[in-house]
Design a protein around this motif. Structure first.
Motif, PDB file in Angstrom:
ATOM      1  N   LEU A  27     -51.413  -9.308 -60.781  1.00  0.00           N
ATOM      2  CA  LEU A  27     -50.125  -8.830 -61.265  1.00  0.00           C
ATOM      3  C   LEU A  27     -49.055  -9.921 -61.149  1.00  0.00           C
ATOM      4  N   ASP A  28     -49.122 -10.724 -60.081  1.00  0.00           N
ATOM      5  CA  ASP A  28     -48.156 -11.812 -59.898  1.00  0.00           C
ATOM      6  C   ASP A  28     -48.320 -12.892 -60.953  1.00  0.00           C
ATOM      7  N   GLN A  29     -49.505 -13.018 -61.540  1.00  0.00           N
ATOM      8  CA  GLN A  29     -49.745 -14.025 -62.577  1.00  0.00           C
ATOM      9  C   GLN A  29     -49.142 -13.609 -63.921  1.00  0.00           C
ATOM     10  N   ARG A  30     -48.782 -12.366 -64.068  1.00  0.00           N
ATOM     11  CA  ARG A  30     -48.229 -11.846 -65.324  1.00  0.00           C
ATOM     12  C   ARG A  30     -46.740 -12.139 -65.415  1.00  0.00           C
ATOM     13  N   THR A  31     -46.244 -12.058 -66.656  1.00  0.00           N
ATOM     14  CA  THR A  31     -44.809 -12.214 -66.864  1.00  0.00           C
ATOM     15  C   THR A  31     -44.112 -10.933 -66.404  1.00  0.00           C
ATOM     16  N   PRO A  32     -42.818 -10.986 -66.108  1.00  0.00           N
ATOM     17  CA  PRO A  32     -42.111  -9.780 -65.663  1.00  0.00           C
ATOM     18  C   PRO A  32     -42.228  -8.630 -66.658  1.00  0.00           C
ATOM     19  N   ARG A  33     -42.195  -8.937 -67.927  1.00  0.00           N
ATOM     20  CA  ARG A  33     -42.314  -7.878 -68.944  1.00  0.00           C
ATOM     21  C   ARG A  33     -43.689  -7.216 -68.876  1.00  0.00           C
ATOM     22  N   GLU A  34     -44.762  -8.009 -68.736  1.00  0.00           N
ATOM     23  CA  GLU A  34     -46.116  -7.458 -68.634  1.00  0.00           C
ATOM     24  C   GLU A  34     -46.275  -6.609 -67.368  1.00  0.00           C
ATOM     25  N   ARG A  35     -45.652  -7.065 -66.259  1.00  0.00           N
ATOM     26  CA  ARG A  35     -45.713  -6.310 -65.008  1.00  0.00           C
ATOM     27  C   ARG A  35     -45.099  -4.919 -65.180  1.00  0.00           C
ATOM     28  N   VAL A  36     -43.936  -4.869 -65.833  1.00  0.00           N
ATOM     29  CA  VAL A  36     -43.272  -3.587 -66.053  1.00  0.00           C
ATOM     30  C   VAL A  36     -44.146  -2.672 -66.901  1.00  0.00           C
ATOM     31  N   LEU A  37     -44.741  -3.209 -67.946  1.00  0.00           N
ATOM     32  CA  LEU A  37     -45.623  -2.413 -68.811  1.00  0.00           C
ATOM     33  C   LEU A  37     -46.856  -1.919 -68.047  1.00  0.00           C
ATOM     34  N   LEU A  38     -47.469  -2.793 -67.267  1.00  0.00           N
ATOM     35  CA  LEU A  38     -48.665  -2.390 -66.523  1.00  0.00           C
ATOM     36  C   LEU A  38     -48.345  -1.345 -65.451  1.00  0.00           C
ATOM     37  N   VAL A  39     -47.281  -1.567 -64.694  1.00  0.00           N
ATOM     38  CA  VAL A  39     -46.919  -0.610 -63.649  1.00  0.00           C
ATOM     39  C   VAL A  39     -46.498   0.718 -64.284  1.00  0.00           C
ATOM     40  N   GLY A  40     -45.687   0.671 -65.341  1.00  0.00           N
ATOM     41  CA  GLY A  40     -45.265   1.904 -66.024  1.00  0.00           C
ATOM     42  C   GLY A  40     -46.453   2.662 -66.602  1.00  0.00           C
ATOM     43  N   GLY A  41     -47.380   1.936 -67.221  1.00  0.00           N
ATOM     44  CA  GLY A  41     -48.574   2.586 -67.769  1.00  0.00           C
ATOM     45  C   GLY A  41     -49.429   3.207 -66.676  1.00  0.00           C
TER      46      GLY A  41
END
Length: 178
Positions: A27-41
């Motif tokens: 998760l830390d390797q992802r961009t902030p936008r991808e993190r938000v999408l993954l956590v929200g999903g």
């Protein structure tokens, strides 16, 4: 005093520590936008799983029990009205005919709509009789019992009533007597 759940919870925490660390690293390797999408999903997926696995089965079970209770109450009301009808029946009853003959004769009339599955004298056969009826209309059964009461002074001494397979049909075990 030590909590009995503490040891199993510590074991679970130890087992999950490495997979959670790997997940956090990815998760830390992802961009902030991808993190938000993954956590929200993930949150949405968790909520959906909780709804499908817990809430919906509870609601369905509650509704089916409420329907069964409503059906049982409706049956109780019908039985009470039948009892009141039988008690309020008036007329001169024909007591000269035997109870077995009266049940046989009245069951052949179109009121019941179906012949009894079995008729058996109970005791001496003069004061009571057992009758089995399968898949008979509940309304027709009540009319038939009303006729037995008014024409022959025969009443229900005991009854076992179960729902039949068809709508409005019942399976009945009666003990009738004078």
């Amino acid at each position: 005093m030590k909590n009995p759940l503490q040891a199993p919870l510590q074991q679970l925490q130890q087992k999950l520590q490495e997979p959670l660390a790997q997940l956090r690293a990815q998760l830390d390797q992802r961009t902030p936008r991808e993190r938000v999408l993954l956590v929200g999903g993930g949150v949405i997926l968790l909520l959906l799983a909780l709804y499908q696995g817990l809430w919906e089965p509870l609601v369905n079970a509650h509704e089916s029990r409420r329907e069964a209770l409503d059906e049982a109450r409706a049956l109780a009301v019908r039985i009470e009205s039948a009892a009141q009808l039988a008690q309020s029946s008036q007329g001169v009853a024909n007591r000269r005919i035997s109870i077995l003959a009266a049940v046989d004769q009245s069951s052949r009339e179109p009121t019941l709509g179906k012949a009894p599955t079995r008729v058996q004298p109970d005791g001496d056969g003069e004061t009571s009789v057992k009758v089995w009826l399968d898949e008979v209309s509940f309304d027709n059964l009540l009319r038939w019992l009303g006729e037995l009461q008014s024409r022959y002074a025969i009443t229900v001494q005991s009854a076992e009533i179960e729902a039949g397979t068809a709508a409005g049909a019942v399976n009945v075990r009666l003990t009738l007597g004078r």
